[in-house]
Design an enzyme around this catalytic site. Structure first.
Site, PDB file in Angstrom:
ATOM      1  N   LEU A  16       1.102  -0.746   0.484  1.00 59.16           N
ATOM      2  CA  LEU A  16      -0.402   0.116   0.430  1.00 59.16           C
ATOM      3  C   LEU A  16       0.778   1.292  -0.264  1.00 59.16           C
ATOM      4  O   LEU A  16       0.969   2.239  -0.870  1.00 59.16           O
ATOM      5  CB  LEU A  16      -0.346  -0.160   0.901  1.00 59.16           C
ATOM      6  CG  LEU A  16      -2.363  -0.578   0.879  1.00 59.16           C
ATOM      7  CD1 LEU A  16      -2.571  -1.483   2.460  1.00 59.16           C
ATOM      8  CD2 LEU A  16      -3.089  -0.128   0.346  1.00 59.16           C
ATOM      9  N   ASP A  35      11.706   3.221   3.613  1.00 56.96           N
ATOM     10  CA  ASP A  35      11.749   2.097   4.347  1.00 56.96           C
ATOM     11  C   ASP A  35      12.008   1.523   5.214  1.00 56.96           C
ATOM     12  O   ASP A  35      13.584   2.257   5.399  1.00 56.96           O
ATOM     13  CB  ASP A  35      11.221   1.093   3.590  1.00 56.96           C
ATOM     14  CG  ASP A  35      10.285   0.014   3.640  1.00 56.96           C
ATOM     15  OD1 ASP A  35       9.451  -0.171   3.019  1.00 56.96           O
ATOM     16  OD2 ASP A  35      10.428  -1.767   4.064  1.00 56.96           O
ATOM     17  N   ASN A  88       2.419   5.404   7.026  1.00 57.39           N
ATOM     18  CA  ASN A  88       1.874   4.463   6.700  1.00 57.39           C
ATOM     19  C   ASN A  88       2.325   2.694   7.432  1.00 57.39           C
ATOM     20  O   ASN A  88       2.599   1.944   7.543  1.00 57.39           O
ATOM     21  CB  ASN A  88       2.079   4.193   4.646  1.00 57.39           C
ATOM     22  CG  ASN A  88       1.872   2.418   4.653  1.00 57.39           C
ATOM     23  OD1 ASN A  88       0.620   1.798   5.039  1.00 57.39           O
ATOM     24  ND2 ASN A  88       2.705   2.110   4.253  1.00 57.39           N
ATOM     25  N   TYR A 154      -1.864  -5.009  16.853  1.00 59.76           N
ATOM     26  CA  TYR A 154      -2.179  -4.019  15.843  1.00 59.76           C
ATOM     27  C   TYR A 154      -4.043  -3.624  16.568  1.00 59.76           C
ATOM     28  O   TYR A 154      -3.839  -2.238  15.139  1.00 59.76           O
ATOM     29  CB  TYR A 154      -2.734  -5.091  14.528  1.00 59.76           C
ATOM     30  CG  TYR A 154      -2.862  -4.793  13.112  1.00 59.76           C
ATOM     31  CD1 TYR A 154      -1.885  -3.872  12.820  1.00 59.76           C
ATOM     32  CD2 TYR A 154      -4.020  -4.623  12.661  1.00 59.76           C
ATOM     33  CE1 TYR A 154      -2.004  -3.434  11.547  1.00 59.76           C
ATOM     34  CE2 TYR A 154      -4.744  -3.980  11.450  1.00 59.76           C
ATOM     35  CZ  TYR A 154      -3.322  -2.922  10.436  1.00 59.76           C
ATOM     36  OH  TYR A 154      -3.413  -2.725   9.408  1.00 59.76           O
ATOM     37  N   LYS A 158      -3.831   1.019  15.938  1.00 61.50           N
ATOM     38  CA  LYS A 158      -4.927   1.403  14.358  1.00 61.50           C
ATOM     39  C   LYS A 158      -6.301   1.928  15.602  1.00 61.50           C
ATOM     40  O   LYS A 158      -6.343   3.286  14.732  1.00 61.50           O
ATOM     41  CB  LYS A 158      -5.595   0.229  13.729  1.00 61.50           C
ATOM     42  CG  LYS A 158      -4.166  -0.520  13.025  1.00 61.50           C
ATOM     43  CD  LYS A 158      -3.062   0.651  12.299  1.00 61.50           C
ATOM     44  CE  LYS A 158      -2.492  -0.049  10.937  1.00 61.50           C
ATOM     45  NZ  LYS A 158      -1.874   1.490  10.562  1.00 61.50           N
ATOM     46  N   THR A 188      -3.779  -7.016  -0.046  1.00 60.21           N
ATOM     47  CA  THR A 188      -1.926  -7.607   0.464  1.00 60.21           C
ATOM     48  C   THR A 188      -1.657  -8.757   0.889  1.00 60.21           C
ATOM     49  O   THR A 188      -2.727  -9.218   1.791  1.00 60.21           O
ATOM     50  CB  THR A 188      -1.215  -6.367   0.947  1.00 60.21           C
ATOM     51  OG1 THR A 188      -1.976  -5.856   2.603  1.00 60.21           O
ATOM     52  CG2 THR A 188      -1.406  -5.327   0.441  1.00 60.21           C
TER      53      THR A 188
END
Length: 304
Positions: A16, A35, A88, A154, A158, A188
């Protein structure tokens, strides 16, 4: 749409994040690709350059103030300014509550939540120094909106990011800085373990057609979600802030903010007996669903 803009996209070596970086470059933005995988980041930069865009790679793991400052400084040094920060970057340690270790929890929150916090703070400080109406685009997940079995850390990260969207939108309003979350739903590697979706992910990665039922339900390619990121980064979205927008497949949607669905009052307060007597009639018919709707799994096992 983004001509003359400069953006940082964390975690943009693949998936993404790469789709966001490439889409913003196609729209005219200069992009700092970030990254921890140098080869992946450089590959994204080459793809942008080959398509006529402008990009540089900054290899650093987000989560610290120093890393966030490096990203902002690189944007300013290479391109003269910063207009958009897309947070991201993320990692997964998928385990249920009983099996989640302290290290699992800390690792996921350090990257997702602390990474979002430090990068957003550095970006807003730069926006204020420039006296410019910047854009913060945070990346959420359905796991932060509804239950996500086996994703304790996670989901926590989020859900917290969604809370930051609302708080930061209010704090940054007078400066003209917008703060929104994109909630992507794409085929993904992060959804490959969901029963029935493994083959669909393989199809998406190979460029094969995606089952129309999955696309209608909101599962498509990373490029489907990237369009919303580009829109929120542009001048046309100057009046959109404090929102969570999901994007995937053939679907975009706006998530509501939490609000009271039932209330009762009693002079002098409540004791246990009165709560027990009145709670069923007041609340139980209005209990909220916490489980997500299941994605429709094609009868072929994922292939269109």
């Amino acid at each position: 749409m983004l001509k003359g803009k400069v953006a940082v996209v964390t975690g943009s070596g693949r998936g993404l994040g790469r789709a966001y970086a490439e889409a913003m470059a196609r729209a005219g933005a200069s992009v700092v690709v970030n990254d921890v995988d140098a080869d992946a980041a450089e590959d994204t930069v080459r793809a942008i350059d080959d398509a006529g865009g402008r990009a540089v790679a900054e290899i650093v793991e987000v989560g610290t103030s120093e890393a966030a400052d490096r990203l902002v400084d690189r944007a300013v040094r290479e391109f003269g300014q910063l207009d958009v920060m897309v947070t991201n970057a993320g990692v997964l340690r998928d385990r249920t509550l009983r099996k989640t270790t302290d290290d699992d929890f800390d690792t996921v929150l350090r990257t997702h939540l602390r990474g979002t916090f430090t990068c957003a703070r550095a970006a807003v400080n730069r926006f204020r120094a420039q006296d410019s109406p910047g854009r913060l685009i945070l990346v959420g997940s359905p796991a932060g909106q509804r239950a996500s079995f086996g994703q304790t850390s996670y989901s926590a990260a989020k859900a917290a990011i969604v809370g930051l969207v609302r708080t930061w939108a209010w704090e940054c309003e007078r400066a003209g800085v917008t703060v929104n979350a994109v909630v992507p739903t794409a085929l993904t590697r992060m959804v490959a373990t969901i029963p029935g979706l493994g083959e669909a992910v393989a199809d998406a990665e190979a460029g094969r057609p995606i089952d129309p039922g999955l696309r209608r339900a909101g599962l498509g390619t990373p490029d489907d979600a990237a369009a919303v990121v580009v829109y929120l980064a542009g001048d046309a979205a100057a009046g959109v802030t404090g929102q969570c927008v999901s994007a995937g497949g053939d679907k975009i949607a706006l998530w509501s903010h939490p609000q009271e669905v039932a209330a009762a009052y009693r002079d002098g307060g409540w004791d246990v007996e009165r709560v027990a007597a009145e709670f069923p009639g007041l609340v139980e018919a209005r209990l909220q669903s916490y489980k997500p709707e299941a994605f429709p799994v094609p009868p072929t096992g994922g292939r269109a």
